[in-house]
Design an enzyme around this catalytic site. Structure first.
Site, PDB file in Angstrom:
ATOM      1  N   ASP A   1      60.851  74.981  -5.307  1.00  0.00           N
ATOM      2  CA  ASP A   1      60.908  74.168  -4.091  1.00  0.00           C
ATOM      3  C   ASP A   1      61.789  74.778  -3.011  1.00  0.00           C
ATOM      4  OD1 ASP A   1      63.495  73.682  -4.909  1.00  0.00           O
ATOM      5  OD2 ASP A   1      63.095  71.654  -5.610  1.00  0.00           O
TER       6      ASP A   1
ATOM      7  N   CYS B   1      53.519 106.319  17.055  1.00  0.00           N
ATOM      8  CA  CYS B   1      54.679 106.588  17.917  1.00  0.00           C
ATOM      9  C   CYS B   1      55.861 105.697  17.546  1.00  0.00           C
ATOM     10  CB  CYS B   1      54.310 106.373  19.383  1.00  0.00           C
ATOM     11  SG  CYS B   1      53.051 107.525  19.980  1.00  0.00           S
TER      12      CYS B   1
ATOM     13  N   ASP C   1      58.520  76.366 -11.276  1.00  0.00           N
ATOM     14  CA  ASP C   1      59.362  75.209 -11.515  1.00  0.00           C
ATOM     15  C   ASP C   1      58.419  74.013 -11.655  1.00  0.00           C
ATOM     16  OD1 ASP C   1      61.768  73.635 -11.612  1.00  0.00           O
ATOM     17  OD2 ASP C   1      61.297  72.996  -9.574  1.00  0.00           O
TER      18      ASP C   1
ATOM     19  N   CYS D   1      51.404 101.832  19.851  1.00  0.00           N
ATOM     20  CA  CYS D   1      50.980 102.906  18.948  1.00  0.00           C
ATOM     21  C   CYS D   1      51.822 102.888  17.673  1.00  0.00           C
ATOM     22  CB  CYS D   1      51.127 104.258  19.637  1.00  0.00           C
ATOM     23  SG  CYS D   1      50.791 105.662  18.549  1.00  0.00           S
TER      24      CYS D   1
END
Length: 707
Positions: free
Chosen positions: A603, A15, A409, A12
C-alpha cells in the site's frame, strides 16, 4: 548545489546523450541529467565551479545544437501560454525547416530535370546541385567543422559531410545531394516523432488547471492555483478541473478521474470526502477546503513524476549510448581501410573503392538506434500513464519485463482493507457491549483500518479525556489507561507478552483480543473482503509469465491460508512483524532465477522498507498517497490488482519494440554494409540503409503510444 537549465528546442536523443556526458565530465560537476521531455539539464555542481557552470553548459549545448536556447530555471513559474507552446508538435522551427527542405529539393529537382531532358552542360548542372547542397546540408557541414575544431570527430555530422563531399569529388553529384536531402528528411521525421511523443505525454498529463476560483472576503475571485493557500475555500463548477487537493464541504458530485487513474467510470464524492486535483467535476458545484498547496497536490506530483521519469534510463538505453560512442569511430576506420587497402594491395581502382568507402559511411550512421530506443521507452512511460500506471523511470519499465516473483501484501492490496466487526465473543463475565467499549477506548487514537472498523461498530461519541498512557506496540497491538483500568487490545502475541490467559478464537478472520487489568475480556472478530479482481489478476500474471506469486500478512495462519487458497497463490507467510516481511522478501530474493527480478506490491504507507528492498517496489492504490509516490518505483493509481497486469504488458510491449528496432537497424545495416563493401550497393541503397531504416525504426517506436 543543484541547478536546472532549460534547453528550449532540444529534440534529439543522440545530442542530449552527448550533452549529458560532456557536462557530467566538467570539473566540479558531480552529476548531469538531461530530461528530453522537459528539455532541461539538471546538474549537481560544487560551489567552486558554480560561477562558470552556466557558460560552460552553453558552450557544450551550442556545439551540438546551435539553435537551442539555454537559460537557467530559477523557480517554477506558472505560465499556461508557455506550456501550451511547448506542446506544439509542429512549431515555427519545424515550419522553417520544411520551407528549407522544400526549397532545396525543388532546386535539386530542377537541376536534375534540366540535366535529363534539356541536356544542359555540366557547369549548369553543378550550379543547381551545389546550391541545393548548400541549402540542404550547409548546416550539417558547418556543424561537422565546428565539432572537429573542438576535438569531436566521429558523429553523424562528420559521416554525412565526408560521404557527401567525397561523392562530389568522385563525380557522384546527384547522389551526393540526394544523400544529404534524405538525411535531412530523416532528421525532420525524428524531430517530429520526439515532439509528438512529448506532446502525447503532455496532453495525457495535462491535468493541471489554469486557474482556481477562491472565496475571499465573501467574494469569488479567479487566481492562479499557485496563489491559493492551505485552508482556503475554492469553488469548482461542473466541467472544471479541481485545482488543489482538499475536502468537500457540501454538495455531491461525480468526478471524472480518467486522467489520473485511467478509469472510465466516474467516482461520486460527498461531504467530507477527499477531492483530488486533476479530477474533472461533472455535475454539482463543489465547495472544497484545500488541504495541500499547489506544488504538493496530486496533479502536480503526478506531472512531476511522469516528466522526470525519462531521466532514469534503462540499461538498454545506456548500452545503446555507449555502443554508438564506440561504433562510429570503428566504422569510420573500417571505411577508410575499405577505401585505401584494396587499391594498394590489388592495384588501381581508387575511385571505385573510395565510392564503396563512402557508401559504407552513409549506411553505418547509428541514428536508427540512438533515436528510436529512447523514443520507445519514452512512449512506454506515456502508455503506462494512460492506463493509470506511473513508472518512475525507463529502468523500472525494463525491469518489469524480468519479474519472476511477485510478493503481495494482503490488506489493502489483495483485499479491500475495509474491515467490519462481524462478531464479539465475551469471556469471564464481560458483556459484548463492555468488550466493544474497552476496545474502542484502546483504539480511539489509532488510524489503522482495524481500529476504524471497531470505532464504526461502536457508533457513539468517545470521551478521550479518560484515556491516558496510550501506546502502539508494533506487531502486537495497543495498550492504554481507560480511567483507572489498564486495557490491552491486540493479537495473541500481545496477550502472551502480558501473560494474559485467554481462549483462542477458532473462527476465520482478524481477531482483536481485549484484556482489562490483566483479565481476558473477550475477542472481537473482524473480516476483510478479497477484491473482486484479485483472483483474475493472479491468474493473468501467471499467464503472462510470472513464475511465483507470494502473499505476506501479519494476520493469523487461518486468514492467510484462506486468502491464499481462494486466490490460488503459490505461497503465503502469516503472522509476520514488519521487519519479518523484509526478511521473507530477502529469502525469496535469494531463491529467484538468475537474471530475474522480484517485485513487491504493497500500500506504499506501511510497507516502505519492503518496497525499498525489492527490485521493483509497486504501490497499490497510490492515488493521493504521498508515501506511495515517495516509496515506490511504480505506482498503480487505483485499488485494482489488475493494473499490475497492465503495467507488465506495457513493459513487455516496450521491450519487444526495442528489440525489434535493434534487430531491424543492425540487421538491415549489416546487409547493406556488406553489399556496399562488395560494390553491389550504391549511394541510393545507402540512403535507404541509413534514412529508410531510421524512419522505419521511429515509426515502429511510435506504436507503443497506442498501447
Amino acid at each position: 548545489m543543484k541547478r536546472i537549465f532549460l534547453l528550449k528546442g532540444l529534440d534529439c536523443p543522440n545530442c542530449s546523450a552527448k550533452i549529458e556526458k560532456e557536462v557530467g565530465e566538467l570539473d566540479g560537476v558531480q552529476s548531469s541529467v538531461v530530461n528530453l521531455m522537459k528539455q532541461t539539464i539538471t546538474v549537481n555542481v560544487a560551489q567552486t565551479a558554480a560561477d562558470t557552470i552556466a557558460s560552460q553548459i552553453e558552450t557544450i549545448v551550442y556545439s551540438h545544437e546551435p539553435d537551442v536556447e539555454v537559460s537557467e530555471i530559477v523557480q517554477e513559474s506558472y505560465i499556461p501560454e508557455k506550456k501550451q507552446e511547448a506542446n506544439e508538435s509542429y512549431n515555427n522551427e519545424d515550419k522553417k525547416l520544411t520551407v528549407r527542405l522544400a526549397t532545396g529539393a525543388a532546386i535539386y529537382a530542377i537541376g536534375m530535370a534540366l540535366t535529363v531532358f534539356a541536356k544542359v552542360p555540366l557547369p549548369i548542372e553543378l550550379a543547381f546541385l551545389i546550391v541545393s547542397y548548400i541549402i540542404l546540408g550547409g548546416d550539417v557541414v558547418w556543424q561537422a567543422v565546428r565539432n572537429i575544431s573542438k576535438g569531436r570527430v566521429f558523429d553523424e555530422h562528420f559521416l554525412m559531410s565526408v560521404s557527401t563531399i567525397g561523392a562530389f569529388v568522385i563525380g557522384e553529384y546527384p547522389e551526393a545531394v540526394a544523400v544529404m536531402l534524405f538525411y535531412q528528411v530523416g532528421e525532420f521525421f525524428q524531430s517530429l516523432a520526439v515532439e509528438r511523443s512529448r506532446k502525447s505525454i503532455s496532453d495525457l498529463m495535462d491535468i493541471r488547471p489554469d486557474c482556481a476560483t477562491v472565496r475571499r472576503n465573501g467574494e469569488l475571485i479567479t487566481i492562479s492555483p499557485e496563489s491559493v493557500a492551505i485552508g482556503e475555500i475554492i469553488i469548482v463548477k461542473p466541467g472544471e478541473k479541481i485545482p488543489l487537493d482538499g475536502v468537500v464541504l457540501d454538495e455531491d458530485s461525480m468526478l471524472d478521474t480518467r486522467a489520473l487513474t485511467g478509469e472510465s467510470v466516474p467516482r461520486s464524492v460527498h461531504k467530507g470526502d477527499e477531492a483530488l486535483s486533476g479530477c474533472m467535476n461533472q455535475t454539482g458545484v463543489l465547495t472544497i477546503k484545500t488541504t495541500k498547496a499547489f506544488g504538493e497536490s496530486t496533479a502536480s506530483k503526478i506531472i512531476d513524476l511522469v516528466e522526470n521519469a525519462s531521466s532514469r534510463k534503462a540499461p538498454t538505453e545506456n548500452f545503446i549510448t555507449t555502443f554508438a560512442r564506440y561504433y562510429t569511430p570503428v566504422v569510420v576506420i573500417l571505411a577508410a581501410i575499405l577505401a585505401i587497402l584494396p587499391p594498394i594491395l590489388l592495384g588501381g581502382g581508387w575511385t571505385e573503392w573510395i565510392r564503396r568507402g563512402f557508401v559504407f559511411l552513409v549506411v553505418s550512421c547509428p541514428c536508427a538506434l540512438v533515436i528510436s530506443i529512447p523514443l520507445t521507452f519514452f512512449g512506454g512511460i506515456g502508455a503506462a500513464s494512460k492506463r493509470g500506471v506511473l513508472v518512475k523511470g525507463s529502468n523500472y519499465l525494463e525491469a518489469l519485463n524480468n519479474v519472476s516473483i511477485i510478493v503481495f501484501d494482503k490488506t489493502g492490496t489483495l483485499t479491500k482493507g475495509v474491515f467490519n466487526v462481524t462478531d464479539i465473543l465475551p469471556a469471564n463475565g464481560f458483556s459484548k457491549e463492555q468488550v466493544l467499549e474497552y476496545a474502542v477506548q484502546a483504539e480511539s487514537f489509532s488510524n489503522h483500518p482495524i481500529a476504524k472498523s471497531i470505532l464504526s461498530a461502536y457508533g457513539k461519541e468517545i470521551d478521550q479525556s479518560v484515556i491516558s498512557d496510550y501506546k502502539e506496540i508494533s506487531g502486537y497491538g495497543i495498550s492504554a489507561m481507560a480511567g483507572k483500568k489498564k486495557v490491552y487490545a491486540g493479537n495473541t502475541k500481545l496477550m502472551d507478552s502480558e501473560h494474559v490467559e485467554y481462549t483462542a478464537c477458532e473462527k476465520v478472520g482478524t481477531k482483536v483480543y481485549v484484556a482489562v487489568d490483566g483479565q481476558y475480556a473477550g475477542c472481537i472478530l473482524i473480516t476483510d473482503e478479497v477484491k473482486p479482481d484479485s483472483k483474475k489478476a493472479i491468474s493473468d500474471l501467471k499467464h503472462i509469465g510470472v513464475e511465483k506469486t507470494v502473499m505476506l500478512t501479519g494476520d493469523d495462519e487461518k486468514i492467510g491460508k484462506a486468502v491464499a487458497e481462494e486466490l490460488q497463490l503459490d505461497e503465503y507467510y502469516a503472522q509476520l512483524f514488519p521487519d519479518q516481511k523484509v526478511e521473507k522478501v530477502e529469502l525469496l530474493d535469494s531463491k529467484k532465477r538468475q537474471g530475474s527480478k522480484l517485485a513487491f506490491v504493497g500500500d506504499g504507507i506501511n510497507d516502505a522498507p519492503v518496497l525499498a528492498r525489492a527490485d521493483v517496489g509497486i504501490a497499490m492504490g497510490g492515488l493521493g498517497s504521498d508515501a506511495a509516490i515517495e516509496a515506490a518505483d511504480v505506482v498503480l493509481m487505483t485499488d485494482e490488482p489488475s493494473k499490475l497486469v497492465d503495467a507488465i504488458e506495457v513493459a513487455k510491449a516496450t521491450k519487444q519494440i526495442v528489440m525489434q528496432n535493434i534487430v531491424i537497424a543492425l540487421g538491415i545495416k549489416s546487409v547493406f554494409l556488406i553489399l556496399g563493401a562488395l560494390g553491389i550497393a550504391g549511394m541510393w541503397e545507402a540512403v535507404f540503409g541509413d534514412v529508410g531504416v531510421t524512419i522505419i525504426a521511429v515509426l515502429n517506436a511510435m506504436r507503443i503510444l497506442k498501447k
